[in-house]
Scaffold this active site. Structure first.
Site, PDB file in Angstrom:
ATOM      1  N   HIS A 152      -2.017   5.650   6.018  1.00 41.01           N
ATOM      2  CA  HIS A 152      -3.171   6.142   6.777  1.00 41.01           C
ATOM      3  C   HIS A 152      -3.614   5.170   7.853  1.00 41.01           C
ATOM      4  O   HIS A 152      -3.375   3.962   7.757  1.00 41.01           O
ATOM      5  CB  HIS A 152      -4.367   6.340   5.836  1.00 41.01           C
ATOM      6  CG  HIS A 152      -4.198   7.481   4.897  1.00 41.01           C
ATOM      7  ND1 HIS A 152      -4.426   8.791   5.273  1.00 41.01           N
ATOM      8  CD2 HIS A 152      -3.821   7.523   3.597  1.00 41.01           C
ATOM      9  CE1 HIS A 152      -4.189   9.578   4.232  1.00 41.01           C
ATOM     10  NE2 HIS A 152      -3.817   8.842   3.202  1.00 41.01           N
ATOM     11  N   HIS A 207      -6.713   9.972  -1.322  1.00 44.41           N
ATOM     12  CA  HIS A 207      -6.942   8.902  -2.298  1.00 44.41           C
ATOM     13  C   HIS A 207      -8.327   8.282  -2.097  1.00 44.41           C
ATOM     14  O   HIS A 207      -8.997   7.946  -3.072  1.00 44.41           O
ATOM     15  CB  HIS A 207      -5.866   7.818  -2.159  1.00 44.41           C
ATOM     16  CG  HIS A 207      -4.587   8.161  -2.859  1.00 44.41           C
ATOM     17  ND1 HIS A 207      -3.726   9.125  -2.395  1.00 44.41           N
ATOM     18  CD2 HIS A 207      -4.024   7.678  -4.001  1.00 44.41           C
ATOM     19  CE1 HIS A 207      -2.685   9.208  -3.213  1.00 44.41           C
ATOM     20  NE2 HIS A 207      -2.839   8.340  -4.201  1.00 44.41           N
TER      21      HIS A 207
HETATM   22  C1  LIG Z   1      -0.469  17.419  -5.988  1.00 52.40           C
HETATM   23  C2  LIG Z   1      -1.844  16.965  -6.293  1.00 52.40           C
HETATM   24  C3  LIG Z   1      -2.532  17.531  -7.461  1.00 52.40           C
HETATM   25  C4  LIG Z   1      -2.472  16.070  -5.530  1.00 52.40           C
HETATM   26  C5  LIG Z   1      -1.925  15.476  -4.307  1.00 52.40           C
HETATM   27  C6  LIG Z   1      -2.491  14.124  -4.219  1.00 52.40           C
HETATM   28  C7  LIG Z   1      -2.061  13.464  -2.958  1.00 52.40           C
HETATM   29  C8  LIG Z   1      -0.632  13.174  -2.773  1.00 52.40           C
HETATM   30  C9  LIG Z   1      -2.975  13.197  -2.037  1.00 52.40           C
HETATM   31  C10 LIG Z   1      -2.659  12.558  -0.730  1.00 52.40           C
HETATM   32  O1  LIG Z   1      -3.386  11.410  -0.655  1.00 52.40           O
HETATM   33  P1  LIG Z   1      -3.533  10.668   0.719  1.00 52.40           P
HETATM   34  O2  LIG Z   1      -4.134  11.646   1.677  1.00 52.40           O
HETATM   35  O3  LIG Z   1      -4.446   9.514   0.435  1.00 52.40           O
HETATM   36  O4  LIG Z   1      -2.190  10.208   1.134  1.00 52.40           O
END
Ligand SMILES: CC(C)=CCC/C(C)=C/COP(=O)(O)O
Length: 257
Positions: free
Chosen positions: A219, A177
């Site tokens: 995180h 994110h």
């Molecule tokens: C399935 C798709 C297309 C994207 C996943 C996006 C996601 C869940 C990312 C994790 O984010 P963090 O590392 O910030 O938790």
């Protein structure tokens, strides 16, 4: 080949007049007249210690600094994880944090960009949206690769109840994110003509998405900081590889109506 005298001098400080210090891990080269030295058979070199013993007894300054940083990171991130569960200090703000989470998720960004691309009626809009799509896909791949390599587990206080994840999302370094927020923020500020209040809102959104990752307990702070840096840097790659009708005519032919 070094002479026996020169190697002995090196170990004992020699006649250079420089001070030498012996750590606990370097038991072999004791002072020439110490009892341990006298017990050694003549000419026998001290047996080298296994490397892991040396690491434990004489950790480097960088090693100590890194472990201290990680310890502070874990401690502070746990304290800042005030929305990690319904029973947490700010548990009532968790639903709002989860809405913010969705606003930085890959799926709405990918679908929204794709939809915009299909609807766009100007070549400038098509070019920008195609590059945004490329940026979002590059970001997903890079985050997946780094997560898979580093394999840092998510904080123990995290509840794994995220909207659509892929397998590497069980790892936390870096925050996907945060990379997306930094990348999209730089992209939008550079390629969309926006009034100043909207530009401020875009930056605030990126900051709030990033902070909310730690507040939700998803995180540690270092995951988010590295994610922001990675996203910022990835924008540089996107600009370097900028897709245009001149560089990728086949791709643009697909989208021209
Ligand atoms: C399935 C798709 C297309 C994207 C996943 C996006 C996601 C869940 C990312 C994790 O984010 P963090 O590392 O910030 O938790």
């Amino acid at each position: 080949m070094p002479s026996p005298r020169s190697s002995r001098e090196r170990r004992a400080g020699g006649s250079s007049g420089r001070l030498e210090f012996l750590s606990l891990s370097q038991r072999g080269p004791a002072a020439p007249d110490s009892p341990s030295r006298r017990r050694e058979p003549a000419g026998a070199a001290a047996a080298p210690l296994p490397e892991e013993d040396c690491m434990k007894l004489n950790p480097s300054f960088v090693g100590i600094a890194l472990s201290s940083l990680l310890a502070i990171d874990l401690w502070a991130s746990k304290r800042l994880g005030v929305c990690a569960g319904e029973g947490s200090a700010w548990g009532s703000a968790r639903p709002l944090m989860k809405v913010i989470e969705v606003s930085g998720h890959g799926i709405p960004w990918l679908l929204g960009t794709f939809y915009g691309l299909c609807q766009s009626d100007s070549s400038a809009a098509r070019e920008v949206l195609l590059n945004l799509l490329f940026a979002l896909l590059l970001d997903l791949v890079m985050v997946a690769v780094v997560k898979g390599l580093v394999r840092r587990p998510r904080p123990t206080h995290n509840k794994m109840d995220m909207f659509v994840t892929i397998s590497v999302d069980k790892y936390s370094f870096p925050s996907g994110h945060a990379t997306r927020a930094a990348l999209v923020c730089r992209f939008v500020l550079r390629h969309l003509v926006l009034a100043v209040p909207l530009r401020v809102l875009v930056v605030l959104w990126a900051l709030i998405v990033s902070i909310s990752r730690v507040m939700l307990g998803r995180h540690n702070m270092t995951d988010v900081l590295f994610g922001l840096l990675l996203g910022y840097a990835l924008y540089g790659v996107v600009e370097h590889c900028w897709l245009s009708p001149a560089t990728a005519p086949a791709l643009f032919a697909l989208w021209s109506h």
